[in-house]
Design an enzyme around this catalytic site. Structure first.
Site, PDB file in Angstrom:
ATOM      1  N   ASP A 282       1.106  -1.084   0.263  1.00 39.47           N
ATOM      2  CA  ASP A 282      -0.083  -0.169   0.073  1.00 39.47           C
ATOM      3  C   ASP A 282       1.025   1.612  -0.273  1.00 39.47           C
ATOM      4  O   ASP A 282       2.319   1.099   0.071  1.00 39.47           O
ATOM      5  CB  ASP A 282      -0.943  -0.110   1.016  1.00 39.47           C
ATOM      6  CG  ASP A 282      -1.978   0.554   0.855  1.00 39.47           C
ATOM      7  OD1 ASP A 282      -2.177   1.300  -0.148  1.00 39.47           O
ATOM      8  OD2 ASP A 282      -3.233   0.704   2.121  1.00 39.47           O
ATOM      9  N   CYS A 283       0.644   2.503  -0.197  1.00 41.90           N
ATOM     10  CA  CYS A 283       1.460   4.011  -0.569  1.00 41.90           C
ATOM     11  C   CYS A 283       2.091   4.622   0.930  1.00 41.90           C
ATOM     12  O   CYS A 283       0.802   4.871   1.264  1.00 41.90           O
ATOM     13  CB  CYS A 283       0.510   4.646  -0.774  1.00 41.90           C
ATOM     14  SG  CYS A 283      -0.427   4.105  -3.175  1.00 41.90           S
TER      15      CYS A 283
END
Length: 756
Positions: A282-283
């Site tokens: 995930d970012c």
């Protein structure tokens, strides 16, 4: 209606020119003639060959989501991050500008899930991937889309719960294994149409609570909850759906950050489920491993995430620290190579390297394949099937088109447009509000009353006056992404602000019937509407997308018959009193004030239970007499043998080829006067056991949706595998439970099966 006029058209010849302009490596350039371009080799062999030709600096440049080009080999830059949760959506990889001005906006997933329609979920996935390919052919999207979100709605306050199919692990898994093939499979068997990504793996279902956020939270999950709640949907997405992508989540699980967790990525996903795609963080999640979880040192973090099985970093942590980690020997180059092989293998399977003339998906254009009449109809049907009728006192609804000559349309979401898209949305071709849809049937008077926060009652007098003057009232209340969103959990599940008072005042003033429409994602306590006799009807509609207003209006006036079922429990407001969002247990726990989560484990009173939903017609169920004669009884020997086979295949959820132990049959009849569809949900109720064992009250083991004319009947069959007559024990092991198992359709008993 907001409309966009299209004035561009791409022809096939232009497509081929565009494909060439995007520098497809095997059309021309230094890779032509190498193993990398040999279509007779497996994607893995080809990917290994590409990686062997890369220099170290080139490898480093490919490790983040915004992968750079490798001019020396004719490999173009690539953005791995494109979104398509319920339609091609705004994201770094997607560009909404000429010629790709908009994309079909389907209902948010929580609404589509309410349809309980597997073929609809598959069709939506297929339509999205067609439009995704059209965007890609214009150079305005990637081919790796970070969808679906299959975390469960564990806590009703979670701001992203509406992105998911709801609270049930079985139904969520079926959604994933229907939607993912819809996205990935298509007319060309040689190439994946668009790659999906099962997210967020795993235990991610809160944004912030107390002094914890998703970036530093350590989710303490028991092996029992892991096996029957947290992992089944991911198993179904990866093993049954064959997703090409997984996203590891921000949080840690039992002390190990997900993106550094070798057990769940290399061990379970790749080792047990035969996952052969790529894993993205995930970012910012890789940075979290070091900075927020404080799990490892800066350089060691790079090594840990790569050796655990992550392949690309959404962010720039790996790209920044990898040169130093390689130089000082912290990270072995083999870990980088393994990740790059996974990435290139996915790109090869998508056709990104192969000559354009052999790929039929390159024929798809924005002008011809986006927002087509078929896709518009599909979006409308999805919204129609998202409508859940929860109250219809005296059969007042649907309203008569001839008798109702005026309609008051009131409430914070009565004229909603972009609200109906929720989050992870793109530019819609049009958005039909409830007001616009209802105005197609009858003259309307619109009064907002208050906005969704509803902090004051300044508009209530006008709302009450409109209700008093109209033949009927449609009152649209609920939530929006100003209340529930990524990064924004709720602290209350009551209707926001003074919406309760708005309902009370409008209902008291109305001279005709009042319908309360709840537009929301997560659970919300609208018991005021349920309890007021002056509110004759309630519909829950989720966030219904571009055609939401038309679907609502058609349900109000009877042009469609509502058939949705709630995909999550609607709790009363006090349910969350003293319940910590940080308590990850699904099962009751008196020491933490956890009374149990979801219909599977919460025995207390609720506003409306999971699976609730009415129709304008009535349905009845009968079962064969043979289901009561003991012929379906099962021996523990047979159950244990089936469990052993399932465990050997690491089946956290049933697979397509999981054998049935027995088949449950029921005849469904439309005993009313209108045609309608009904979702037949079968629940297994285990024999009574000691509470500390943590067995579910009941659980979903199968569902089918059937449409019947008045007087028509049909037999539905449910081949039930061992998962339907066994449970997970405290040690996380599937076991038989002796005694009489009940199988229910709604509240009706359709079979007793004794395990002995």
């Amino acid at each position: 209606m907001f409309a966009v006029v299209v004035a561009s058209m791409l022809c096939l010849g232009q497509l081929v020119q565009l494909a060439e302009a995007q520098d497809r490596p095997c059309d021309k350039g230094p890779l032509v003639g190498t193993i990398a371009c040999d279509v007779h080799q497996t994607p893995e062999v080809r990917a290994v060959n590409i990686v062997a030709m890369l220099e170290t600096a080139e490898k480093i440049s490919l490790m983040d989501n915004a992968a750079l080009s490798v001019p020396r080999l004719g490999i173009g830059a690539y953005q791995w991050w494109s979104e398509a949760l319920h339609g091609v959506a705004n994201s770094p990889g997607v560009n909404f500008s000429a010629p790709t001005l908009y994309a079909t906006s389907f209902p948010q997933v929580i609404g589509t899930s309410a349809s309980f329609n597997k073929s609809l979920w598959h069709a939506i996935g297929s339509a999205i991937s067609t439009e995704a390919r059209a965007f890609n052919n214009a150079g305005h999207a990637g081919l790796t889309f970070w969808t679906p979100n299959i975390n469960l709605m564990r806590d009703p306050r979670w701001g992203r719960g509406h992105e998911t199919p709801g609270e049930d692990p079985f139904a969520t898994g079926i959604y994933a294994s229907s939607f993912v093939p819809g996205m990935q499979e298509g007319e060309d068997p040689h190439y994946v149409k668009a790659a999906t990504c099962c997210k967020h793996y795993y235990g991610y279902d809160m944004e912030a609570s107390g002094n914890k956020t998703r970036h530093d939270f350590d989710a303490l999950i028991s092996v029992q909850d892991e096996a029957d709640s947290y992992l089944p949907a991911f198993h179904s997405c990866v093993y049954n759906g064959k997703s090409l992508g997984i996203m590891c989540s921000y949080n840690a699980v039992n002390g190990v950050p997900s993106c550094a967790n070798a057990r769940i990525m290399n061990g379970i996903a790749r080792g047990q489920w035969n996952f052969s795609g790529y894993i993205t963080s995930d970012c910012g999640a890789v940075s979290d491993v070091f900075a927020n979880h404080q799990y490892t040192s800066a350089y060691q973090t790079v090594t840990d995430v790569l050796q655990a099985g992550m392949d690309t970093d959404c962010g720039n942590y790996v790209g920044h620290f990898l040169p130093y980690a390689l130089q000082n020997g912290t990270t072995p180059i083999d870990a980088v190579d393994d990740a790059l092989v996974h990435l290139f293998e996915v790109q090869i399977r998508l056709g990104m390297f192969d000559p354009a003339q052999n790929q039929s998906y390159l024929n798809l254009t924005w002008a011809s394949n986006v927002n087509t009449p078929a896709h518009q109809q599909l979006a409308l049907e999805a919204a129609q099937q998202s409508v859940v009728l929860l109250k219809n006192s005296g059969g007042v609804f649907p309203l008569s088109k001839s008798e109702v000559q005026s309609l008051a349309v009131i409430g914070p979401n009565a004229n909603a447009t972009s609200v109906m898209q929720a989050n992870y949305y793109g530019v819609a071709p049009y958005l039909v509000s409830p007001l616009e849809g209802l105005s197609k049937y009858v003259p309307t008077t619109y009064v907002e009353g208050c906005n969704v926060q509803c902090v004051n009652a300044n508009g209530f007098t006008a709302a009450a006056a409109a209700a008093a003057a109209a033949d009927a009232v449609v009152l649209v209340v609920g939530l929006s992404t100003a209340i529930e969103a990524e990064g924004l959990d709720r602290t209350s599940i009551d209707l926001p602000g003074q919406q309760k008072q708005l309902i009370q005042q409008v209902a008291a003033a109305a001279k005709g019937p009042v319908l309360c429409v709840v537009m929301a994602g997560g659970s919300v306590d609208f018991s005021v509407a349920r309890n007021l006799d002056a509110v004759q009807g309630i519909m829950w509609v989720g966030y219904p997308g571009q055609s939401g207003g038309d679907a609502i209006a058609q349900a109000v006036f009877g042009d469609i018959n509502p058939s949705g079922r709630l995909p999550h429990t609607q709790y009363v407001g006090k349910y969350i009193d003293n319940l910590s969002m940080l308590d990850m247990s699904w099962r009751p726990n008196s020491t933490s004030n956890n009374l149990g989560r979801s219909y599977r484990f919460f025995p207390g009173p609720v506003l409306y239970t999971y699976g609730a939903g009415l129709s304008y017609t009535t349905f009845s169920y009968t079962q064969p007499e043979s289901q009561a004669d003991g012929s379906m009884n099962q021996s523990t020997t047979a159950i244990n043998a089936a469990i052993a086979k399932a465990e050997s295949r690491f089946e956290y959820s049933p697979s397509a080829d999981t054998p049935a132990l027995f088949t449950l049959n029921a005849t469904v009849a439309n005993s009313g006067t209108r045609a309608g569809a009904v979702t037949v949900i079968v629940y297994a109720v285990p024999p009574p056991q000691r509470p500390e064992y943590g067995y579910p009250i009941k659980f979903n083991v199968g569902f089918e949706k059937v449409t019947l004319s008045p007087g028509q009947s049909v037999e539905v069959s449910f081949p039930l595998p061992v998962h339907a007559i066994s449970v997970i024990n405290l040690a996380g092991v599937r076991i038989p439970v002796t005694g009489t198992w009940q199988y229910m359709i709604g509240d009706e008993l359709v079979a007793n099966v004794t395990a002995q």
